[in-house]
Scaffold this motif. Structure first.
Motif, PDB file in Angstrom:
ATOM      1  N   ARG A   7      28.181  50.656  47.211  1.00 24.02           N
ATOM      2  CA  ARG A   7      27.493  49.886  45.905  1.00 24.02           C
ATOM      3  C   ARG A   7      27.845  50.614  44.814  1.00 24.02           C
ATOM      4  O   ARG A   7      28.002  50.101  43.557  1.00 24.02           O
ATOM      5  CB  ARG A   7      25.938  50.005  46.047  1.00 24.02           C
ATOM      6  N   GLU A  10      31.108  49.403  43.491  1.00 25.48           N
ATOM      7  CA  GLU A  10      30.852  47.812  43.116  1.00 25.48           C
ATOM      8  C   GLU A  10      30.522  47.821  41.633  1.00 25.48           C
ATOM      9  O   GLU A  10      30.780  47.190  40.779  1.00 25.48           O
ATOM     10  CB  GLU A  10      30.116  47.041  43.947  1.00 25.48           C
ATOM     11  N   GLN A  11      29.349  48.683  41.338  1.00 21.75           N
ATOM     12  CA  GLN A  11      28.577  48.935  40.273  1.00 21.75           C
ATOM     13  C   GLN A  11      29.699  49.569  38.997  1.00 21.75           C
ATOM     14  O   GLN A  11      29.909  48.943  37.948  1.00 21.75           O
ATOM     15  CB  GLN A  11      27.337  49.661  39.992  1.00 21.75           C
ATOM     16  N   LYS A  13      32.974  49.427  39.240  1.00 19.65           N
ATOM     17  CA  LYS A  13      34.128  48.511  38.894  1.00 19.65           C
ATOM     18  C   LYS A  13      33.749  47.433  37.814  1.00 19.65           C
ATOM     19  O   LYS A  13      34.436  47.004  36.822  1.00 19.65           O
ATOM     20  CB  LYS A  13      34.180  47.761  40.242  1.00 19.65           C
ATOM     21  N   LYS A  14      32.415  46.999  37.967  1.00 23.26           N
ATOM     22  CA  LYS A  14      31.816  45.987  37.015  1.00 23.26           C
ATOM     23  C   LYS A  14      31.760  46.550  35.537  1.00 23.26           C
ATOM     24  O   LYS A  14      32.402  46.147  34.355  1.00 23.26           O
ATOM     25  CB  LYS A  14      30.533  45.491  37.270  1.00 23.26           C
ATOM     26  N   GLU A  15      31.058  47.860  35.659  1.00 22.54           N
ATOM     27  CA  GLU A  15      30.914  48.510  34.233  1.00 22.54           C
ATOM     28  C   GLU A  15      32.350  48.962  33.454  1.00 22.54           C
ATOM     29  O   GLU A  15      32.787  49.016  32.294  1.00 22.54           O
ATOM     30  CB  GLU A  15      29.813  49.841  34.407  1.00 22.54           C
ATOM     31  N   SER A  17      35.251  47.554  33.921  1.00 21.89           N
ATOM     32  CA  SER A  17      35.986  46.528  33.233  1.00 21.89           C
ATOM     33  C   SER A  17      35.410  46.197  31.963  1.00 21.89           C
ATOM     34  O   SER A  17      36.343  45.811  31.125  1.00 21.89           O
ATOM     35  CB  SER A  17      35.720  45.271  34.260  1.00 21.89           C
ATOM     36  N   ASP A  18      34.298  46.371  31.895  1.00 21.73           N
ATOM     37  CA  ASP A  18      33.478  45.899  30.538  1.00 21.73           C
ATOM     38  C   ASP A  18      33.962  47.255  29.508  1.00 21.73           C
ATOM     39  O   ASP A  18      34.559  46.796  28.299  1.00 21.73           O
ATOM     40  CB  ASP A  18      32.075  46.024  30.707  1.00 21.73           C
ATOM     41  N   THR A  33      43.530  45.364  34.554  1.00 24.94           N
ATOM     42  CA  THR A  33      42.208  44.876  35.272  1.00 24.94           C
ATOM     43  C   THR A  33      42.175  45.805  36.438  1.00 24.94           C
ATOM     44  O   THR A  33      43.001  46.538  36.915  1.00 24.94           O
ATOM     45  CB  THR A  33      43.194  43.673  36.247  1.00 24.94           C
ATOM     46  N   THR A  35      40.914  46.569  39.796  1.00 23.38           N
ATOM     47  CA  THR A  35      40.932  45.816  40.926  1.00 23.38           C
ATOM     48  C   THR A  35      39.929  46.447  42.062  1.00 23.38           C
ATOM     49  O   THR A  35      39.552  45.876  42.904  1.00 23.38           O
ATOM     50  CB  THR A  35      42.448  45.962  41.823  1.00 23.38           C
ATOM     51  N   ASP A  36      39.633  47.865  42.010  1.00 22.25           N
ATOM     52  CA  ASP A  36      38.881  48.330  43.170  1.00 22.25           C
ATOM     53  C   ASP A  36      38.651  49.821  42.613  1.00 22.25           C
ATOM     54  O   ASP A  36      39.011  50.316  41.816  1.00 22.25           O
ATOM     55  CB  ASP A  36      39.531  48.495  44.521  1.00 22.25           C
ATOM     56  N   ARG A  80      25.121  54.026  31.875  1.00 22.65           N
ATOM     57  CA  ARG A  80      24.826  52.751  32.286  1.00 22.65           C
ATOM     58  C   ARG A  80      24.374  52.786  33.979  1.00 22.65           C
ATOM     59  O   ARG A  80      23.571  51.734  34.219  1.00 22.65           O
ATOM     60  CB  ARG A  80      26.226  51.797  32.390  1.00 22.65           C
TER      61      ARG A  80
END
Length: 117
Positions: A7, A10-11, A13-15, A17-18, A33, A35-36, A80
């Protein structure tokens, strides 16, 4: 890997990218990008897998730029995502995309040679 580390990955990865896409202004960093992200079970280390558009030189420059910005990126992640300790970040190239492209090329070549026979 535990559910929690998955978890957190995943969080992150999202942050990431931003953060990489919007906050970092280093000219060495190209089109990246994420990717993981794989976080160890003890949440100490996060391996961030990236793919970079461009040639080998652009890939290396991007890695250098990200290494320079690692402290900033880690502090942004810390703000974050609420964790006691922000994981140490390690950037690595995601070789699976190149590997997949190579397999796709080989399959295409096999199909093409079959049609000629």
């Amino acid at each position: 890997m535990s559910i929690r580390s998955t978890r957190v990955g995943e969080q992150m990865k999202k942050e990431l990218s931003d953060i990489i896409g919007r906050k970092i202004k280093d000219p060495r960093i190209g089109f990246v990008t994420v990717t993981d992200v794989r976080v160890t079970g003890d949440l100490q280390i996060a391996k961030v897998y990236i793919s970079v558009l461009g040639d080998e030189e652009q890939r290396e420059n991007t890695l250098k730029g990200l290494a320079t910005a690692k402290g900033f990126i880690r502090s942004e992640i810390g703000q974050r995502i609420r964790l006691r300790k922000t994981p140490e970040i390690q950037f690595e190239f995601d070789e699976s995309i190149d590997y997949g492209n190579r397999i796709e090329t080989l399959i295409h070549e096999i199909n093409h040679s079959d049609k000629e026979d």
